[in-house]
Design an enzyme around this catalytic site. Structure first.
Site, PDB file in Angstrom:
ATOM      1  CE  LYS A 173      37.919   7.299  12.950  1.00  0.00           C
ATOM      2  NZ  LYS A 173      38.043   6.872  11.547  1.00  0.00           N
TER       3      LYS A 173
ATOM      4  CB  THR B  88      39.000  10.775  10.994  1.00  0.00           C
ATOM      5  OG1 THR B  88      38.990   9.505  10.344  1.00  0.00           O
ATOM      6  CG2 THR B  88      38.662  11.858   9.994  1.00  0.00           C
TER       7      THR B  88
ATOM      8  CG  HIS C 264      -0.276  16.890  21.018  1.00  0.00           C
ATOM      9  ND1 HIS C 264      -0.341  18.174  21.523  1.00  0.00           N
ATOM     10  CD2 HIS C 264       0.239  17.011  19.765  1.00  0.00           C
ATOM     11  CE1 HIS C 264       0.126  19.025  20.614  1.00  0.00           C
ATOM     12  NE2 HIS C 264       0.488  18.347  19.544  1.00  0.00           N
TER      13      HIS C 264
END
Lengths: 315, 315, 315, 315
Positions: free
Chosen positions: C20, C65, C267
């Site tokens: 999970k 899970t 930049h």
């Protein structure tokens, strides 16, 4: 509100609303082995006699946001989901008519489209020759939108879409504009015009006595006219294209009185290839992110009052 | 690198790479009034004899990232863009063969698909009956991916896709699993199975002497087999579906030796409507965001070595 | 896996893992009226004897899970959360030692920092003079990361951070680079250097017999050295700055053997104001989004093997 | 607009505006070796005599969006950036007064805060003992916002913030609410209250003749009062907390007449640990994403008219 409970200092409560936002409801309708899907994100906003909860924290008039969530899921079972608009109408009517302190309900819905997965010939679960019966792929193009507002007597329905990205690779110019001391832009006689359409349109259906539009067909046709107008307009400015898109809708869809667009100009700049000894004959473009031109405007049926806010929200 | 310039302390430089990322190049090809479009996001990563720029800041071996950007745009003109894969091959070969200090180039490309806007009957610019010649709408479904790596002698090409959301509204079960003291999950005999497919597949083309695959057809067919396998697998676990999707590709596409998937289980939980006196007969679901199951796995042609990293990256 | 159940066609199963992901656990520890908070996002990935679930869909070896999710929440109560690293160690050990088919557990954790809201003088709930006892504002700067991997015998702990944006407004140059036919960049002798730091560092603690680092102090000190090195390096290239940041960590933190950075060059281009009759004396910059230089590299303690993958993932 | 050029069909043009959005300007001010930074995202929206560009595509009244971008960068040099508000005022005044067809300008600005990197003792570039002179780390908490609107005679300034995440780990209850047939929520007597604050406040400065507020101090104090009110309110509903936050601002900041909040209730649900034999004594919470309660409201100085739109936008 009891006057006594209001704080003494010179502060007023203005417009307020509350509810559960972004309820992700998926409805599967089974027609034998063939399934149909509606996938919505529903947000509820209620207002009314809510002064006391602000002043003293008393929740005596407050239907919990958790309850508004439960109602969304329960209504998907009780009423089904014919269309996002119809579903929103059921919800708005319920909140206003079932709770005395609630005077107004606004339901916002996003809808995600799915299409069937193409089936292989050998697939026994396919519909006819080529479509799976209960397997889907999310379409992933625009998100369909609607907002239903009800005050107990009249309806306002504003539908629309967002994130529909379109491009004309020619038939767009931009020249003849104002030049001031900060202007450096060169005029363009053949440029790319691209935008990500965000549009909202308001229906003239406001009353239960009127026959309601066919919401599904209206959406499909409005989208079609908008795309055709974008493709077929030889454009001298994005504003001109916007106006044509709106006009086409007003001209063709009598159920709609007003359209508003927010159109970011998704700039595609021609790359200067001359330093490399190459000629760029409208072939190679740089797709820029920020900044971008943003063109917004409302188109109305003659004689109608504009009601869609100038600043589109996450409606 | 000059040994002298290396700092005295006991620190080593390991793998390093650099370049300009996310160059958004759009190429329009004009066939009379009919235009074709390729829309890519190209990232360059170069490595080689680069110790000195790390130790002393000397850029004597460094081709600027700005130059790698310029090269992407110039190559779109010089070579055109047949396919993302072919375009990446041109770029990778150029950097490695034209600059002695550069020993390895890795080009990553995302591709965004566009389709033609349907034209109205009256549209003189349409193709045949129903398609605009130079007006497009972004398809908006999955993003196509490729990564080209070249070291001067052999090639590695890994292609794939991400964000392809699919759903089976039935034919999925989950039961018979391990139960420990923290297990509360109820077994499910008819559930929704949905995922957002992230997949990468590695081609067995590695050498200029080999005939290269038809990259465009390979993508289209691989995607098709993957979707069909998803739709046609009656699933007892998402792992089983994953294996079927990978096997179908290996079985049908001889140019591919390895596939890796990262499949988030996009849970759709059946809403409990009993408190409202309603029965939810696999009709109304809540689409959850987090947490989600995450199932990852590699499927290989027998006898091949796995080379796709276990952790998929933004490739 | 039973050989019989393996499909006949020539397809192999490679590395696979499941669990999970993104369990959002918040732990409040009450020390009287003073509360402490730990806010984590925990992802579990398990692997082991999992062939059969891929081949036949049998879940006989699969801990759901959902159970791994429950375990995360239960462990927050049973063990508390001293540090993300210590919490991950508890979880990884549990999965590997309690379930025979599970041979390896990898726990990834994101941690979000909170600080106390400054209290007004009149606030009776404040700590000492100026801090609220149980009111917090999310710090919002970097996200702290860790990944714990355990195979039943040895540990690998890689911690780090992402989204820490830093800028030097001077003391950066870039010149003396390679110039080829596609190079147009002008050399720069005073530029802004800005980046969003993504860093991962590997600890040399691998064995329960070793004394574990003070995870909280290690994070705080590593972050401090990294920031100081960024600020104090007069930079001729971002690679040089990267090397200094990594060296500073290796030199000062004996518990760390390896650091990897992914540093986008954010930049800031000097705007040309000459067309408006203005001089731009390193004052006005345009902060660009894409494309961006991307500089990646590993710094190692001499004699150590690199183990952090070259492509940083969402670890 | 020439009446002749208007299309014959019954369509009207409504509100419209245009300009360049998201100009990312960074201004460095050098005070010797000590630098100061302002980092803004500026969006321009102009309206006025713009019918013709919509009807015929004539750009004769259109100052290009590219020029509005240039103006933002030039003004950063010409006027500096004292505050986002002051910078927006310069821009709005310029567009309305310098271009006859432009009748109204709306400038929206996001501001990103930076703080100085702490310097090591050995750092010769530090300020006093502990701060670098020209090295910064982005603060990363809330984004500061302002919107300036000018019509040639009067000003409207609405400032605010978004994404300021706050939490009280106790002193919050929720009970005594309406219960209908869809209500299942249990009452809570000690819960976590967390939200991500989005707030806008309107100044009563509207005229050049009035003395303008100290914009920087006003922001800092408004933020402080808002946070203190959040921390110090024992809350019976998020609406009550909202009202207290707004009242505190109106009571303390005479330059502000109106505040509007949009407060998502970031639910932290107590995890049920009983199935594992554990007691959860307000310790372990699951931080949920969607759905979420959304509480919105306006607080006004007595006698003032509300002007902030009920639906907050990306202002």
């Amino acid at each position: 509100m009891t006057v006594n409970s209001r704080p003494a200092h010179p502060v007023m409560l203005g417009q307020n609303q509350y509810g559960k936002a972004e309820n992700r409801v998926v409805k599967i309708t089974r027609d034998g082995a063939t399934h149909h899907i509606k996938d919505l994100n529903v947000s509820v906003a209620l207002s009314g006699d809510m002064d006391e909860v602000h002043y003293s924290g008393s929740n005596a008039n407050v239907l919990p946001t958790d309850t508004t969530k439960n109602t969304v899921f329960a209504f998907a079972k009780e009423h089904g989901i014919e269309s996002a608009e119809q579903f929103g109408i059921h919800l708005a009517r319920h909140f206003v008519t079932s709770q005395q302190p609630i005077h107004r309900a606004r339901i916002r819905i996003e809808e995600y489209a799915w299409e069937r997965i193409a089936a292989s010939g050998a697939d026994s679960q396919s519909i006819g020759a080529d479509e799976a019966r209960h397997s889907f792929v999310r379409k992933g193009q625009e998100t369909r939108l609607t907002q239903i507002t009800y005050d107990g007597s009249s309806w306002e329905v504003i539908s629309g879409l967002k994130d529909l990205t379109v491009m004309n690779s020619t038939d767009s110019e931009f020249w003849g504009y104002v030049k001031d001391k900060y202007t450096t832009l060169q005029e363009a006689y053949d440029r790319i015009l691209a935008t990500s359409v965000s549009a909202r349109w308001r229906f003239n259906w406001t009353d239960d006595e009127q026959k309601a539009p066919d919401w599904e067909k209206s959406y499909e046709q409005t989208r079609k006219h908008m795309l055709e107008a974008f493709a077929e307009t030889y454009s001298l400015s994005l504003q001109q294209t916007l106006y044509q898109m709106g006009s086409r809708i007003i001209d063709n869809r009598s159920e709609i009185d007003e359209v508003r667009f927010s159109l970011p100009n998704k700039h595609h700049f021609l790359v200067d290839l001359e330093p490399f000894g190459l000629k760029n004959d409208n072939e190679v473009y740089f797709a820029a992110d920020r900044p971008y031109g943003l063109i917004e405007g409302t188109i109305l049926r003659d004689g109608c009052e504009p009601k869609i806010p100038a600043d589109l929200t996450n409606l």
